[in-house]
Design a protein around this motif. Structure first.
Motif, PDB file in Angstrom:
ATOM      1  N   TYR A  17       0.825  -1.197   0.000  1.00 22.69           N
ATOM      2  CA  TYR A  17       0.000   0.000   0.000  1.00 22.69           C
ATOM      3  C   TYR A  17       0.876   1.270   0.000  1.00 22.69           C
ATOM      4  CZ  TYR A  17      -3.295   3.568   1.521  1.00 22.69           C
ATOM      5  OH  TYR A  17      -4.035   4.714   1.613  1.00 22.69           O
ATOM      6  N   LYS A  21       1.269   4.148  -2.901  1.00 24.07           N
ATOM      7  CA  LYS A  21       1.081   5.580  -2.654  1.00 24.07           C
ATOM      8  C   LYS A  21       2.326   6.387  -3.054  1.00 24.07           C
ATOM      9  CE  LYS A  21      -3.032   6.045  -0.969  1.00 24.07           C
ATOM     10  NZ  LYS A  21      -4.034   6.825  -1.663  1.00 24.07           N
ATOM     11  N   THR A  24       2.689   6.472  -6.871  1.00 31.58           N
ATOM     12  CA  THR A  24       1.771   7.406  -7.538  1.00 31.58           C
ATOM     13  C   THR A  24       2.208   8.846  -7.314  1.00 31.58           C
ATOM     14  OG1 THR A  24       0.284   7.358  -5.630  1.00 31.58           O
ATOM     15  CG2 THR A  24      -0.236   5.875  -7.462  1.00 31.58           C
ATOM     16  N   ALA A  25       2.893   9.117  -6.210  1.00 29.03           N
ATOM     17  CA  ALA A  25       3.333  10.485  -5.931  1.00 29.03           C
ATOM     18  C   ALA A  25       4.598  10.856  -6.704  1.00 29.03           C
ATOM     19  CB  ALA A  25       3.563  10.671  -4.435  1.00 29.03           C
TER      20      ALA A  25
END
Length: 157
Positions: A17, A21, A24-25
């Protein structure tokens, strides 16, 4: 035990997870490069920490001291390096925290206090066991004799 099993099963899901995250950043390849760099740094730390701990322990033994403190410090550094080797950002953060001297000193002192308390409890149990079961007495382990002192009077009807 169940908490450990739950953590063992939940940890990879949390790592995925967090990786999702972060990727994607900042993008997938920079996130992947960060994980690879962290693993390489962890391998380096484990190699250097092992050598440094061995040298420090040898110095302590040459002075006639027990190298318990140095061994625990080395264990914490090696554990930190091992966590850095594992792929993932959560394990990397935990590994980096273990490499910080104040965190290591805090954990080593806490482990030492806990070990001393455990040793005191075991020593107290051993002394209690020795006084209750001296050589020459034939009592089963863990049982006290059932002796009731008093006076009695026999009455017939």
């Amino acid at each position: 035990m169940r908490a450990f099993l739950l953590l063992f099963l939940l940890f990879p899901v949390l790592e995925l997870y967090v990786f999702f995250k972060v990727s994607t950043a900042i993008g997938f390849f920079p996130a992947l490069l960060l994980i690879i760099a962290g693993s390489l740094f962890g391998v380096l730390v484990v190699r250097v920490a092992g050598l440094a701990t061995a040298l420090s322990a040898r110095e302590s033994l040459n002075r006639g001291e027990l190298p318990a403190q140095q061994m625990l410090q080395g264990l914490m550094v090696a554990l930190g390096g091992g966590l850095l080797v594992l792929p993932g950002f959560i394990s990397d953060i935990a590994g980096l925290l273990l490499l910080l001297p104040p965190v290591r000193h805090f954990l080593v002192n806490r482990l030492r206090k806990r070990a001393e308390e455990q040793a005191m409890r075991q020593r107290a149990f051993a002394e209690e066991f020795e006084t209750a079961h001296r050589p020459g007495t034939h009592q089963p382990v863990g049982r006290e004799p059932n002796v009731i002192e008093g006076e009695f009077e026999h009455r017939d009807k």
